[in-house]
Write a protein that holds these residues in place. Structure first.
Motif, PDB file in Angstrom:
ATOM      1  N   THR A 450       0.853  -1.187   0.000  1.00  0.00           N
ATOM      2  CA  THR A 450       0.000   0.000   0.000  1.00  0.00           C
ATOM      3  C   THR A 450       0.887   1.235   0.000  1.00  0.00           C
ATOM      4  O   THR A 450       1.874   1.305   0.746  1.00  0.00           O
ATOM      5  N   ASP A 451       0.578   2.169  -0.876  1.00  0.00           N
ATOM      6  CA  ASP A 451       1.358   3.390  -1.032  1.00  0.00           C
ATOM      7  C   ASP A 451       0.440   4.562  -0.706  1.00  0.00           C
ATOM      8  O   ASP A 451      -0.538   4.808  -1.421  1.00  0.00           O
ATOM      9  N   VAL A 452       0.720   5.269   0.386  1.00  0.00           N
ATOM     10  CA  VAL A 452      -0.145   6.355   0.873  1.00  0.00           C
ATOM     11  C   VAL A 452       0.609   7.672   0.754  1.00  0.00           C
ATOM     12  O   VAL A 452       1.723   7.806   1.270  1.00  0.00           O
ATOM     13  N   ILE A 453      -0.024   8.642   0.099  1.00  0.00           N
ATOM     14  CA  ILE A 453       0.601   9.947  -0.128  1.00  0.00           C
ATOM     15  C   ILE A 453      -0.306  11.032   0.431  1.00  0.00           C
ATOM     16  O   ILE A 453      -1.463  11.161   0.021  1.00  0.00           O
ATOM     17  N   HIS A 454       0.193  11.808   1.377  1.00  0.00           N
ATOM     18  CA  HIS A 454      -0.530  12.946   1.934  1.00  0.00           C
ATOM     19  C   HIS A 454      -0.049  14.212   1.221  1.00  0.00           C
ATOM     20  O   HIS A 454       1.156  14.496   1.186  1.00  0.00           O
ATOM     21  N   ILE A 455      -0.989  14.967   0.685  1.00  0.00           N
ATOM     22  CA  ILE A 455      -0.671  16.098  -0.185  1.00  0.00           C
ATOM     23  C   ILE A 455      -1.131  17.395   0.469  1.00  0.00           C
ATOM     24  O   ILE A 455      -2.300  17.529   0.868  1.00  0.00           O
ATOM     25  N   GLY A 456      -0.208  18.364   0.561  1.00  0.00           N
ATOM     26  CA  GLY A 456      -0.563  19.665   1.108  1.00  0.00           C
ATOM     27  C   GLY A 456      -1.032  19.572   2.553  1.00  0.00           C
ATOM     28  O   GLY A 456      -0.717  18.633   3.279  1.00  0.00           O
ATOM     29  N   GLY A 457      -1.817  20.549   2.973  1.00  0.00           N
ATOM     30  CA  GLY A 457      -2.262  20.579   4.365  1.00  0.00           C
ATOM     31  C   GLY A 457      -3.762  20.593   4.548  1.00  0.00           C
ATOM     32  O   GLY A 457      -4.248  20.855   5.656  1.00  0.00           O
ATOM     33  N   ASN A 458      -4.520  20.279   3.479  1.00  0.00           N
ATOM     34  CA  ASN A 458      -5.977  20.349   3.569  1.00  0.00           C
ATOM     35  C   ASN A 458      -6.642  18.986   3.699  1.00  0.00           C
ATOM     36  O   ASN A 458      -7.867  18.916   3.811  1.00  0.00           O
ATOM     37  N   GLY A 459      -5.879  17.915   3.659  1.00  0.00           N
ATOM     38  CA  GLY A 459      -6.461  16.585   3.761  1.00  0.00           C
ATOM     39  C   GLY A 459      -6.476  15.805   2.469  1.00  0.00           C
ATOM     40  O   GLY A 459      -6.999  14.683   2.418  1.00  0.00           O
ATOM     41  N   THR A 460      -5.938  16.361   1.400  1.00  0.00           N
ATOM     42  CA  THR A 460      -5.867  15.643   0.127  1.00  0.00           C
ATOM     43  C   THR A 460      -4.937  14.442   0.264  1.00  0.00           C
ATOM     44  O   THR A 460      -3.866  14.542   0.872  1.00  0.00           O
ATOM     45  N   LYS A 461      -5.349  13.315  -0.311  1.00  0.00           N
ATOM     46  CA  LYS A 461      -4.583  12.077  -0.132  1.00  0.00           C
ATOM     47  C   LYS A 461      -4.825  11.136  -1.298  1.00  0.00           C
ATOM     48  O   LYS A 461      -5.908  11.086  -1.864  1.00  0.00           O
ATOM     49  N   HIS A 491      -1.659  -4.979 -10.280  1.00  0.00           N
ATOM     50  CA  HIS A 491      -2.986  -4.362 -10.346  1.00  0.00           C
ATOM     51  C   HIS A 491      -3.056  -3.301  -9.253  1.00  0.00           C
ATOM     52  O   HIS A 491      -2.707  -3.565  -8.097  1.00  0.00           O
ATOM     53  N   LEU A 492      -3.516  -2.095  -9.611  1.00  0.00           N
ATOM     54  CA  LEU A 492      -3.546  -0.968  -8.697  1.00  0.00           C
ATOM     55  C   LEU A 492      -4.999  -0.576  -8.399  1.00  0.00           C
ATOM     56  O   LEU A 492      -5.803  -0.401  -9.320  1.00  0.00           O
ATOM     57  N   ASP A 493      -5.327  -0.472  -7.122  1.00  0.00           N
ATOM     58  CA  ASP A 493      -6.601   0.082  -6.668  1.00  0.00           C
ATOM     59  C   ASP A 493      -6.307   1.396  -5.955  1.00  0.00           C
ATOM     60  O   ASP A 493      -5.658   1.403  -4.903  1.00  0.00           O
ATOM     61  N   ILE A 494      -6.787   2.496  -6.528  1.00  0.00           N
ATOM     62  CA  ILE A 494      -6.448   3.831  -6.021  1.00  0.00           C
ATOM     63  C   ILE A 494      -7.666   4.465  -5.371  1.00  0.00           C
ATOM     64  O   ILE A 494      -8.737   4.566  -5.977  1.00  0.00           O
ATOM     65  N   ASP A 495      -7.503   4.881  -4.119  1.00  0.00           N
ATOM     66  CA  ASP A 495      -8.519   5.631  -3.384  1.00  0.00           C
ATOM     67  C   ASP A 495      -8.081   7.092  -3.388  1.00  0.00           C
ATOM     68  O   ASP A 495      -7.072   7.451  -2.785  1.00  0.00           O
ATOM     69  N   HIS A 496      -8.839   7.922  -4.076  1.00  0.00           N
ATOM     70  CA  HIS A 496      -8.471   9.315  -4.339  1.00  0.00           C
ATOM     71  C   HIS A 496      -9.327  10.228  -3.472  1.00  0.00           C
ATOM     72  O   HIS A 496     -10.547  10.096  -3.420  1.00  0.00           O
ATOM     73  N   LYS A 497      -8.678  11.163  -2.795  1.00  0.00           N
ATOM     74  CA  LYS A 497      -9.393  12.132  -1.969  1.00  0.00           C
ATOM     75  C   LYS A 497      -8.782  13.511  -2.192  1.00  0.00           C
ATOM     76  O   LYS A 497      -7.580  13.699  -2.054  1.00  0.00           O
ATOM     77  N   ARG A 498      -9.649  14.465  -2.535  1.00  0.00           N
ATOM     78  CA  ARG A 498      -9.192  15.844  -2.744  1.00  0.00           C
ATOM     79  C   ARG A 498     -10.087  16.787  -1.953  1.00  0.00           C
ATOM     80  O   ARG A 498     -11.316  16.662  -1.995  1.00  0.00           O
ATOM     81  N   VAL A 499      -9.476  17.723  -1.248  1.00  0.00           N
ATOM     82  CA  VAL A 499     -10.215  18.689  -0.448  1.00  0.00           C
ATOM     83  C   VAL A 499      -9.907  20.087  -0.978  1.00  0.00           C
ATOM     84  O   VAL A 499      -8.747  20.480  -1.068  1.00  0.00           O
ATOM     85  N   ILE A 500     -10.958  20.805  -1.331  1.00  0.00           N
ATOM     86  CA  ILE A 500     -10.787  22.153  -1.850  1.00  0.00           C
ATOM     87  C   ILE A 500     -11.883  23.038  -1.290  1.00  0.00           C
ATOM     88  O   ILE A 500     -13.072  22.729  -1.412  1.00  0.00           O
ATOM     89  N   ASN A 501     -11.495  24.133  -0.648  1.00  0.00           N
ATOM     90  CA  ASN A 501     -12.444  25.087  -0.072  1.00  0.00           C
ATOM     91  C   ASN A 501     -13.500  24.412   0.789  1.00  0.00           C
ATOM     92  O   ASN A 501     -14.688  24.749   0.735  1.00  0.00           O
ATOM     93  N   GLY A 502     -13.084  23.443   1.585  1.00  0.00           N
ATOM     94  CA  GLY A 502     -13.999  22.760   2.483  1.00  0.00           C
ATOM     95  C   GLY A 502     -14.782  21.631   1.849  1.00  0.00           C
ATOM     96  O   GLY A 502     -15.459  20.869   2.542  1.00  0.00           O
ATOM     97  N   ASN A 503     -14.719  21.505   0.536  1.00  0.00           N
ATOM     98  CA  ASN A 503     -15.449  20.452  -0.175  1.00  0.00           C
ATOM     99  C   ASN A 503     -14.545  19.232  -0.335  1.00  0.00           C
ATOM    100  O   ASN A 503     -13.439  19.331  -0.868  1.00  0.00           O
ATOM    101  N   THR A 504     -15.027  18.084   0.135  1.00  0.00           N
ATOM    102  CA  THR A 504     -14.257  16.845   0.037  1.00  0.00           C
ATOM    103  C   THR A 504     -14.788  16.016  -1.122  1.00  0.00           C
ATOM    104  O   THR A 504     -15.975  15.707  -1.197  1.00  0.00           O
TER     105      THR A 504
END
Length: 728
Positions: A450-461, A491-504
């Protein structure tokens, strides 16, 4: 004539936005519940809606709070009033603790984030209290029927008592500042709170905004965007439904409001606005209206969807730091996955070479083929245990091994968000001598990571689960020259999360990867110190499928992007030297080893195309080329081998990308060489399923354990059989 018509068409077309910022969804009529709807708010999960009910039209109108239950979050068509009594409907807003009766002329509603407090503005004083903000405790969070008044805080916006109606209300997210505005003097005032969300003490009046009448002269409510850099203000001064957006040079400081506003049309249905609220992570707008026609008029709630949360107007996503970082992170992850899949296999082959007598794979026989000293220890152990049988290994003997890894690192970036990552994984493999050429050894390995990447400071991952299967082979040639080869699929299973202006926003994405690696080297043997100079090339091709973002609540399209298929090509060259030395301690052989390598990233750039779901006609592109061409890998490890056949290896390695971050990597490997009356059989059947068989003789009892797993089945299929028998 046709030319003039076309000219007018193009002028009209290009003078408007390509898509509306506010999209009307539906209207709910609440006239049967209230003759005068005013403020509106929601529980954060969208399952409860609240409105203030001004029961009669005269200035003495009594105040109530009405609560609705929504079976579908933020879908007002599913709202059912919770009040079961007659009229007036709702819970009366009274304040016995201040010695007064029922509030009159209620307006805006706000809550403490945990739902234990509620605040409502009133347009009129009562008893000895002037107009202000009423604070209620909710003994059951989010249940307005359990309200208990705690405080009436009087409001004087200009310190001269000139305001005759307090209407608007908002709080800084941490509760340390409150913002209030009114109808007459068209100004806002901020109040600092010593205790967050508590008006009972420690409230200090703060700055006052400039006159806002040029923007809105009959304000009904205000609301900040999630970071406090924009204020939304609306009312009904001109009987025209519109929303105003005003920038602040300092977040949550109304004294820094701009003197101009950007205006958005809400349509004629919002002409008689009484209140509004952005909800569902700022992806939806709800507007209350009380029509002046008729008595009691038509009271309604209107629902709108928003193109982009917090900003309303969508900005170019290819310039967004988190979007660019996500694309770069996917490319970096593809490379890291290849490295994570090949390094454990190379560690295994390096271990075999370190422990080979004369480095001849064909010598893997009864003496276990470690060093001469180890052979003596095995022989001594076998004598003491009276083992006199032939110990020759053949091509049916499998040698099992496993390795776990932990990788921690960070990546610095320019013009995109920086990221921290961690990579965890386990490799389970088995190898044996090749029948046709005993100077060769080959094996299979299954790997999960499992490869986990935390991006920026808003919760994007970005979280990627990886399932890999690889075939590897090593051959020792003349003059101690060796070649290693690996080919595999993932085989890659990607769980994508992006947070922008409070919207997840979240989305799932799949990917496939094929990778290969070839390594050439030479083993230089010395009595005390051995060297392995070599050169290696890793190649890979990764295909990421389409990704569709979706808001986590409210079923909105706000901010949602679709990322089209993306191709990632990887080429990494490594030149370096490995070294090792052996130390004997009793029945255990300890080997110290290390590496020093230069790693060159030769990969080409990767293009990503994407577009807003609510505006598919505009395609955006970003090219990921944030790679470090010159890198290094250094490492130190120690492995121990005992006469029982077990071996353990610990490797610590550091990978550095010049000026762009580094990663620290820890690998733990466990291997076993079968001895005694133990047999293993490991099979890969047409790349459809794997089978492992364990056999051992114990005091004339024959123990056999067989297990298999179908790793291509959508529904996991596996079984295990245990057989114990005795020979007579």
């Amino acid at each position: 004539m046709i030319r003039y018509v076309l000219l007018i068409f193009f002028i009209l077309f290009f003078s408007q936005n390509s898509h509306a910022e506010f999209k009307f969804v539906q209207t709910k009529v609440v006239t049967s519940d209230t003759p005068g709807v005013r403020g509106i708010n929601f529980k954060p999960d969208g399952t409860i809606m609240y409105i203030t009910n001004r029961e009669t039209d005269p200035a003495t109108g009594s105040a109530y709070i009405i609560e609705y239950s929504l079976s579908t979050p933020f879908d007002i068509s599913t709202a059912t009033i919770s009040f079961s009594g007659g009229k007036p409907k709702g819970t009366a807003l009274t304040c016995p603790v201040e010695g007064v009766g029922q509030m009159t002329l209620p307006h805006a509603i706000e809550f403490k984030p945990d739902g234990t407090r509620m605040f409502i503005t009133t347009n009129e004083g009562i008893g000895s209290f002037d107009l202000g903000v009423w604070q209620f405790k909710l003994t059951t969070p989010w249940d307005s029927t359990t309200l208990v008044c705690e405080k009436i805080y009087e409001i004087d916006i200009d310190d001269a008592g000139n305001e005759d109606q307090v209407r608007t209300l908002d709080f800084k997210p941490d509760g340390t500042r409150m913002f209030v505005g009114g109808r007459k003097i068209d100004k806002l005032r901020q109040y600092d709170l010593a205790t967050p969300f508590d008006l009972r003490s420690g409230v200090t009046p703060g700055g006052v905004s400039a006159d806002l009448s040029s923007i809105e002269g009959n304000m009904r409510n205000i609301q900040f965007n999630p970071d406090g850099t924009q204020l939304f203000l609306s009312g009904n001064e001109r009987d025209v439904g519109r929303m105003n957006k005003i920038n602040l040079s300092t977040a949550y400081d109304i004294t820094t409001l701009s003197s101009t506003a950007e205006t958005f049309d809400l349509g004629s249905r919002a002409d008689d606005m009484m209140g509004f609220m952005f909800a569902a992570n700022f992806t939806k707008l709800f507007v209350t209206t009380d029509s002046a026609s008729g008595d009691p008029g038509v009271n309604q709630i209107h629902e709108y969807e928003i193109d982009c949360a917090g900003t309303i107007t969508c900005a170019d996503p290819s310039a967004n730091a988190d979007v660019k970082a996500i694309i770069e992170a996917n490319v970096e992850s593809a490379k890291r996955i290849i490295q994570s899949n090949t390094l454990p296999i190379f560690h295994r082959m390096e271990w075999l070479r370190r422990h080979k007598n004369k480095d001849n794979l064909s010598n893997l026989n009864a003496e276990i083929d470690f060093t001469n000293q180890t052979v003596a220890k095995f022989a001594s152990a076998l004598k003491s245990l009276k083992k006199e049988k032939d110990r020759s290994y053949n091509s049916d003997d499998w040698f099992e091994w496993s390795e776990g890894r932990i990788v921690l690192g960070n990546k610095h970036a320019r013009n995109t968000s920086s990221r921290d990552f961690h990579n965890l994984g386990v490799s389970i493999g088995a190898d044996r001598i090749k029948k046709e050429d005993r100077d060769k050894m080959y094996g299979y390995v299954f790997q999960y990571g499992t490869d986990v990447i935390h991006i920026g400071g808003n919760g994007t991952k970005v979280n990627t689960d990886v399932y890999s299967l690889a075939l590897y082979e090593t051959k020792l040639r003349d003059n101690q020259i060796f070649t290693d080869g690996i080919i595999g699929i993932s085989h890659l299973d990607i769980d994508h999360k992006r947070v922008i202006n409070g919207n997840t926003l979240r989305g799932d994405r799949e990917g496939q990867q094929i990778f290969g690696s070839i390594n050439f080297g030479k083993r230089i043997i010395d009595e005390k110190f051995n060297l392995n100079p070599g050169i290696k090339l890793d190649l890979g091709y990764t295909k990421l499928k389409i990704l569709r973002e979706q808001t986590t609540i409210g079923n909105s399209l706000a901010d949602s992007l679709i990322y089209k298929d993306q191709e990632i090509k990887t080429a990494i060259a490594t030149i370096g030297i490995l070294f090792d030395t052996t130390d004997e301690q009793g029945d255990t052989i300890i080997n110290h080893h290390g590496r020093l390598e230069y790693v060159g990233d030769l990969s080409s750039s990767s293009d990503a195309d994407f577009y807003f779901i609510n505006n598919p006609s505009t395609l955006y592109n970003y090219t990921s080329n944030n790679k470090s061409e010159h890198n290094y890998r250094v490492g130190y490890g120690i492995d121990t081998t005992s006469i029982s056949g077990w071996s353990t290896v610990i490797n610590f390695e550091r990978f550095g990308a010049r000026g762009k971050g580094h990663s620290n990597e820890l690998y733990l490997s466990v291997g076993y060489v079968p001895i005694d009356e133990i047999k293993y059989a490991f099979k890969i059947n047409d790349f459809k399923n794997a089978e492992l068989e364990f056999t051992k003789e114990v005091n004339n009892l024959h123990l056999k354990i067989n297990t298999n797993y179908d790793f291509l089945s959508v529904i996991p299929k596996y079984n295990t059989n245990i057989l114990i028998s005795n020979r007579f």
